[in-house]
Design an enzyme around this catalytic site. Structure first.
Site, PDB file in Angstrom:
ATOM      1  N   HIS A 263       0.824  -1.210   0.000  1.00  0.00           N
ATOM      2  CA  HIS A 263       0.000   0.000   0.000  1.00  0.00           C
ATOM      3  C   HIS A 263       0.855   1.257   0.000  1.00  0.00           C
ATOM      4  O   HIS A 263       0.421   2.313  -0.438  1.00  0.00           O
ATOM      5  CB  HIS A 263      -0.922   0.018   1.234  1.00  0.00           C
ATOM      6  CG  HIS A 263      -2.098  -0.892   1.111  1.00  0.00           C
ATOM      7  ND1 HIS A 263      -2.118  -2.163   1.642  1.00  0.00           N
ATOM      8  CD2 HIS A 263      -3.293  -0.738   0.508  1.00  0.00           C
ATOM      9  CE1 HIS A 263      -3.285  -2.739   1.377  1.00  0.00           C
ATOM     10  NE2 HIS A 263      -4.010  -1.896   0.681  1.00  0.00           N
ATOM     11  N   GLY A 264       2.066   1.167   0.509  1.00  0.00           N
ATOM     12  CA  GLY A 264       2.957   2.320   0.561  1.00  0.00           C
ATOM     13  C   GLY A 264       4.013   2.091   1.617  1.00  0.00           C
ATOM     14  O   GLY A 264       3.767   1.385   2.594  1.00  0.00           O
TER      15      GLY A 264
END
Lengths: 81, 393
Positions: free
Chosen positions: B325-326
């Site tokens: 997701h990051g």
């Protein structure tokens, strides 16, 4: 290897992996639905099938519906021998 | 143009679906038409960001070249095929990894919308080519698979073998109509979720905590709980709504896009939850991370027991999910948190006699459901940044 022999060895494997002694008596039951097999059980099964029979089945080769009962697992092994 | 948000997108869908219906009712395969429409839609998607479009086009060519290379390795039984395949896999993941690191330092780092999702699809193709499950892949088939516009920005994550089968399928008129009918249902349900459910959730996120206020510790705690609940409602309706619309649109184009959400708030344990929430992501990770890791660990006997293998596999799997997701602390903690929850669930199911004795009891299921929901909502508060960056001030 005879058919009866393969059946017996697959069932032995399944008893070993799942710890369910009577698994051979419920050969049509959905093993995932009954909480007998899970993701790890499934992968353990593939690893052991490879060790026992020299048959290699990739993790995404079969859909769950194609190997979710004792009979289907026996079938899949037989087809590949 | 942003997909599933701007009115223009929905207006464009009308002629796209009408032509698909005419072709489908004449029993024509929809693959080529879908590819042509996807090319146009992708051009519109990137119309305001030409640099991203250029990157996207390069990415497609790059991925097709990598796939052809890996296909060749295994077709010709190249003696160094496994080592070369691993290099190709690393090269396939590299653009996403570089992008994720890049945005940490420069928020406008060059990328393109959907880079995270397209990487999953391309990696699946390479791994299944190595497994011998993909023996051929036409350039147009692969192109369409990667650029299929209904799912390009945020999934559901498609699988190539099913996709190619669907794109080349010739359905009878009745079969197509049945698919279209189901697709229309999904699309309408998705629109309701996204434009009504998510809107109410979003409104509640800001309105309710402001009514409660944060003057005392008690009210601040309450406001935070309400905010977390409202965020959960918002995220579910927003993402499930988008996913259902993508499923519906895919069906109209003859592609059976897999379902991404299946009543996640009825889950009675955390494993059950991941079988119901963002399903295509969790199944992808299960198939290509968890199972690969467990398989290697079991064959090489890295750990003493299979339960240990599963627990470590879950933690690796979910940490990767978080980081995908990051590369931020919030996502890292979110991933590890879910890894630990799954590992605890695994331990409970295999080692706790009390669980085995009572797992089918009604009261046990109710308690297990309640604990699961609290764990899930807290997890989403980690995901949203609420825990570390208090949005209520």
């Amino acid at each position: 290897m005879t058919t009866a022999n393969i059946e017996e060895r697959v069932i032995e494997l399944l008893v070993d992996i799942t710890g369910e002694e009577e698994i051979g008596d419920y050969r049509e039951d959905d093993l995932f639905e009954e909480d007998v097999l899970d993701s790890l059980g499934a992968i353990e099964l593939l690893v052991r099938i490879k060790e026992e029979f020299g048959v290699s089945i990739a993790p995404t080769e079969l859909e769950r519906e194609e190997m979710n009962s004792v009979n289907k697992i026996i079938d899949q092994v037989q087809q590949r021998l | 143009m942003s997909f599933y948000a701007e009115p223009a997108f929905f207006i464009l869908l009308v002629p796209i679906v009408v032509i698909a219906m005419i072709l489908g009712m004449r029993e024509k395969p929809l693959g080529r038409y879908g590819l042509a429409v996807s090319v146009i839609m992708v051009l519109l998607l990137f119309s305001r960001t030409p640099a991203s479009l250029a990157f996207f086009v390069c990415y497609l060519i790059y991925s097709i070249a990598l796939e052809r290379f890996v296909l060749g390795l295994f077709r010709n039984e190249n003696p160094r095929r496994i080592a070369l395949y691993r290099c190709a896999l690393a090269l396939q993941i590299a653009p996403l990894a570089v992008y994720k690191v890049g945005v940490l330092f420069e928020p406008d780092f060059l990328g393109f919308i959907g880079i995270s999702y397209i990487t999953f699809k391309a990696v699946q193709v390479l791994i299944e080519t190595r497994d011998g499950l993909i023996k051929s892949m036409g350039v147009l088939e692969y192109l369409y698979f990667l650029a299929f516009f209904p799912t390009i920005t945020s999934g559901p994550i498609l699988r190539s073998r099913k996709f190619v089968e669907d794109m080349n399928a010739t359905r009878t008129r009745d079969e197509y109509l049945e698919l279209l009918y189901r697709g229309a249902g999904w699309f309408m349900l998705g629109a309701l979720y996204k434009f009504i459910g998510a809107a109410i959730g979003q409104w509640a996120m800001w309105f309710l905590p402001s009514v409660i206020g944060t003057a005392t510790i008690g009210s601040a705690v309450m406001a935070n709980i309400v905010y977390a609940l409202a965020y959960t409602v918002y995220l579910f309706f927003d993402f499930a709504g988008y996913s259902h619309m993508a499923v519906g649109l895919g069906f109209a184009l003859g592609i059976e896009v897999p379902r991404n959400f299946k009543a996640p708030f009825l889950a009675t344990d955390i494993k059950d939850f991941w079988n119901r929430w963002h399903i295509t992501l969790s199944i992808w990770l299960r198939d290509f991370v968890f199972m690969r890791f467990s398989s290697a660990a079991l064959q090489r006997k890295w750990f003493s027991s299979s339960v240990t293998t599963a627990c470590i596999g879950f933690i690796i799997n979910m940490t990767l999910m978080g980081l995908w997701h990051g590369l931020t602390v919030d996502y890292l903690v979110y991933g590890i948190y879910h890894g630990l929850l799954l590992a605890s669930c695994e331990l409970m199911q295999h080692k706790w006699g009390f669980y085995k004795k009572h797992k089918r009891d009604r009261w046990f299921k109710v308690c297990s459901w309640a604990i699961t929901m609290i764990a899930v909502i807290f997890g989403l508060a980690l995901f949203s940044g609420q825990v570390f960056h208090n949005p209520l001030g």
